[in-house]
Design a protein around this motif. Structure first.
Motif, PDB file in Angstrom:
ATOM      1  N   ILE A   1     125.471  13.821  85.341  1.00  0.00           N
ATOM      2  CA  ILE A   1     124.480  14.720  85.936  1.00  0.00           C
ATOM      3  C   ILE A   1     124.432  15.970  85.069  1.00  0.00           C
ATOM      4  O   ILE A   1     125.381  16.757  85.050  1.00  0.00           O
ATOM      5  N   PRO A   2     123.344  16.215  84.334  1.00  0.00           N
ATOM      6  CA  PRO A   2     123.327  17.341  83.391  1.00  0.00           C
ATOM      7  C   PRO A   2     123.163  18.679  84.097  1.00  0.00           C
ATOM      8  O   PRO A   2     122.793  18.761  85.279  1.00  0.00           O
ATOM      9  N   ASP A   3     123.436  19.743  83.347  1.00  0.00           N
ATOM     10  CA  ASP A   3     123.215  21.094  83.823  1.00  0.00           C
ATOM     11  C   ASP A   3     121.712  21.311  84.022  1.00  0.00           C
ATOM     12  O   ASP A   3     120.873  20.640  83.416  1.00  0.00           O
ATOM     13  N   VAL A   4     121.365  22.287  84.891  1.00  0.00           N
ATOM     14  CA  VAL A   4     119.956  22.554  85.177  1.00  0.00           C
ATOM     15  C   VAL A   4     119.218  22.985  83.925  1.00  0.00           C
ATOM     16  O   VAL A   4     118.055  22.609  83.701  1.00  0.00           O
ATOM     17  N   GLN A   5     119.858  23.760  83.059  1.00  0.00           N
ATOM     18  CA  GLN A   5     119.216  24.289  81.865  1.00  0.00           C
ATOM     19  C   GLN A   5     119.288  23.339  80.673  1.00  0.00           C
ATOM     20  O   GLN A   5     118.716  23.639  79.627  1.00  0.00           O
TER      21      GLN A   5
END
Length: 732
Positions: free
Chosen positions: A320-324
């Motif tokens: 799950i990647p970071d929002v940015q």
């Protein structure tokens, strides 16, 4: 004398000879008109083991009475068998032919007109032998991916080598998988199966040298043994992050493609942790196939495993990647097409290393994404197929493909597709704008997606003049208006728009409009011409006035006679004598108004009396004795009432506040007195019904006369009376 006997041929009529020939010809040609049977061809023989040898030939059915004689020789011609039949086939008993052996077969066709023999055919009984289906004795699961199958032939076959074929499929599938094996014994082990999966099996065999297989045996259904669950397919739905960067993540998982359909699972375990942290969170014994996590604004790794009585599966891991964080792009193009009975979606990848894809499909009309979303994992290919029946017909689907490289998910690529299409549910709603003399703009709205039933391929605009021919224009699906040209001025038109999909078309409602009879340009032009004409006329008028100002002044402002400059003033003089009118004691008599005579020229024919209090003008002519009739209707004498003008500027209308004008004849003393008295007497005798307001009220309009005298004069002058006595309460 000698006599000679002469023999002459007997004369025969030509018609009789032709009749005789027609009777004799069929008798002479009887043998040549015989119909022989058709020669038997395409002889084919099959040896049914331990039963018979059956041979067939063509033609299958004769039109006349035909019998067949079938002869067979065997053991190199040492033995023979013969049979008779009326059908196009015959069976010899197994005593006449026993494999391995060679035999020959000949067929002779006979009828009343003759007989015809076929060519001799030769047969190796071993190559044409056919057996009955085998019998499956047992199907036993061994380990978790294998069956052990025991079977036997229906007949007693010991010395002939055999070739066997086994077919199998899962219970929920219609596709058979076939396996062949030589020198098969009575036991066979089937491997390469899925654990805990139900299969359907069948078996057949033939002699190794024979070209005929036996029929399939009776089908048997068995299930393989259970094993540890397969690894899961794992996916996620990311919700928007809040102000703190935290967001909800919905985890979704299911059995991977190729996993056993009947695989048993007791539950699922979830583990997740942030990449920059060593804290591990574990959630166990989840019985559903989805779970919602609240993750902070960090990159996380999530894994899901399933377990049963034999153990747990391998981890399915997802990042799950970071929002940015920016995701990589991989898909260049994608298309969807119909290949009955499938919907096929294919795409092009710019990164060869990517070999796993997640396909999402969602109905566009779905209110919520979570329950309506479907997804599937695809590997080693760049296309995805789904049966049309698994999708809603006439519904638009949003299909997205995500590339997966390792544990990272790339940027998706999305298209829209229909599994099945039909004509739109309703036509476009049309309108008309910019109506001109010969042009009009037809506009329409897009059909709601819920009623399109497919992709709109084009629109067709139909228009028809009243009593004219129907015309049409077709535009592409992106156009929502069309400009009609070359129309007829002041004509009513009927217009409608048709929407078309790949399958059908639907018309919208008809509307009417009428072209204009005159355009704005023509109105402006006409107005400009009229304005220009008026401007030129004004310029010409001004120029004419500048050249001849006196003439223009006379045309625009004509002279009005000034009563003050009338010759009447020179005839009468400047002053009048004032007189008072006494109120009589008796209320029934009128008030005496005594006017002192004033000499005037003898040629005056008008007499004027002006009284601002009574608004009375008295004009008397030479015939003073005629009375009221002469005063009202005659041309010589008149009484004229004149209203007061209080709003007139002082010194412009009258010379003094009150005016009394008196004109007398040549005998002023005698005529004036009698005339005045008779006038006042007649005034009192007049009915008061026409004037309801006594006193100082102005006279009624019906008695109002023109202040100017009726006799023609050059100018007239109102003479100012110096004093007007007030009336008593008994006047009028």
């Amino acid at each position: 004398m000698g006599y000679h006997l002469v023999m002459e041929p007997l004369g025969v009529n030509s018609g009789t000879m032709w009749t005789l020939a027609l009777w004799v010809f069929p008798l002479l040609c009887k043998s040549s008109l015989a119909v022989l049977p058709t020669k038997p061809e395409n002889i084919s023989c099959i040896y049914y083991f331990d039963e018979n040898l059956t041979c067939t030939w063509r033609p299958e059915k004769e039109t006349n009475d035909t019998r067949y004689i079938v002869r067979m020789t065997y053991s190199d011609g040492k033995g023979s068998c013969t049979g008779n039949t009326t059908e196009a086939w015959y069976s010899f008993t197994s005593f006449c032919a026993i494999p391995p052996d060679n035999c020959s077969v000949e067929v002779e066709a006979q009828n009343r007109d003759g007989q015809v023999k076929s060519d001799i055919t030769y047969w190796d009984l071993t190559s044409i032998v056919k057996t009955k289906p085998p019998i499956i004795l047992s199907v036993n699961p061994i380990l978790n991916k294998m069956f052990q199958i025991q079977w036997k032939p229906y007949e007693k076959i010991y010395v002939f080598p055999l070739t066997c074929m086994l077919r199998f499929r899962t219970v929920n599938s219609s596709h058979w998988t076939k396996v062949s094996f030589e020198n098969c014994g009575r036991v066979y082990n089937l491997t390469g199966l899925q654990a805990f999966t139900e299969y359907v099996l069948a078996l057949r065999f033939r002699f190794k040298d024979s070209k005929y297989w036996s029929k399939w045996s009776k089908e048997e259904t068995r299930m393989t043994m259970e094993e540890v669950p397969h690894v899961l397919d794992l996916w996620r739905i990311l919700e928007p992050a809040d102000v703190n960067g935290d967001r909800k993540v919905l985890l979704l998982w299911k059995k991977a493609r190729g996993a056993p359909v009947l695989e048993k699972t007791f539950g699922y375990n979830i583990q997740y942790f942030a990449e920059n942290s060593t804290n591990l969170t574990e959630i166990n014994n989840i019985t559903t196939q989805q779970y919602e996590l609240l993750l902070m604004n960090q990159t996380h790794r999530v894994s899901v495993t399933s377990f049963n009585s034999l153990g747990k599966s391998q981890e399915a891991v997802l990042r799950i990647p970071d929002v940015q964080e920016e995701t990589f792009q991989c898909i260049k193009a994608m298309q969807a097409r119909i290949a009955e009975p499938l919907l096929v979606v294919s795409w092009q990848s710019s990164i060869p290393e990517v070999d796993t894809w997640i396909v999402e499909w969602l109905p566009e009309t779905a209110e919520s994404k979570f329950p309506a979303l479907s997804w599937e994992s695809v590997s080693q290919v760049t296309n995805w197929t789904i049966e049309q029946d698994k999708l809603k017909p006439f519904t638009c689907y949003n299909i997205s493909v995500y590339p997966v490289l390792g544990h990272q998910v790339g940027e998706p690529y999305s298209i829209q597709a229909y599994a099945k299409e039909k004509a739109p549910g309703e036509g476009p709603e049309a309108g008309v704008e910019n109506i001109g003399l010969k042009t009009a703009t037809i506009t329409w709205k897009e059909i709601p997606k819920s009623k399109r039933n497919g992709f709109i391929s084009n629109y067709t605009v139909f228009y028809q003049a009243e009593g004219g021919k129907e015309l049409s224009k077709t535009v592409n699906s992106h156009a929502l208006q069309y400009d009609l040209e070359s129309l007829t001025r002041r004509t009513t038109y009927t217009v409608w728009v048709m929407a078309s999909t790949r399958v059908g078309s639907t018309n919208g409602k008809k509307i009417n409009f009428k072209t204009k009879s005159i355009s704005v340009f023509e109105i402006v032009l006409l107005t400009s011409l009229v304005g220009a004409g008026l401007l030129l006329l004004s310029i010409k008028t001004v120029t004419f006035g500048l050249r001849k100002p006196n003439r223009l002044t006379c045309l625009c402002c004509p002279d009005i006679p000034n009563p003050a400059e009338s010759s009447l003033a020179t005839w009468i003089g400047d002053d009048f004598k004032k007189s008072k009118m006494k109120e009589p004691e008796n209320s029934g008599n009128t008030e005496d108004r005594v006017l002192k005579p004033y000499p005037v020229p003898a040629d005056l024919i008008d007499k004027l009396v002006v009284n601002f209090e009574n608004f009375l003008e008295v004009v008397s002519t030479e015939e003073a004795g005629k009375g009221l009739e002469s005063i009202c209707g005659g041309e010589a004498n008149e009484y004229v009432t004149s209203p007061s003008r209080p709003d007139c500027p002082a010194g412009q209308c009258f010379k003094e506040p009150s005016v009394l004008a008196e004109v007398v004849s040549q005998d002023p003393h005698s005529q004036y007195s009698g005339t005045a008295e008779e006038a006042y007497m007649e005034f009192d005798k007049q009915p008061s019904s026409s004037c309801q307001s006594p006193g100082l009220e102005p006279p009624c309009e019906e008695h109002a006369q023109n202040p100017y005298l009726r006799n023609s004069v050059t100018t007239r002058e109102f003479l100012v009376h110096g004093y007007v006595p007030e009336r008593s309460k008994g006047d009028f």
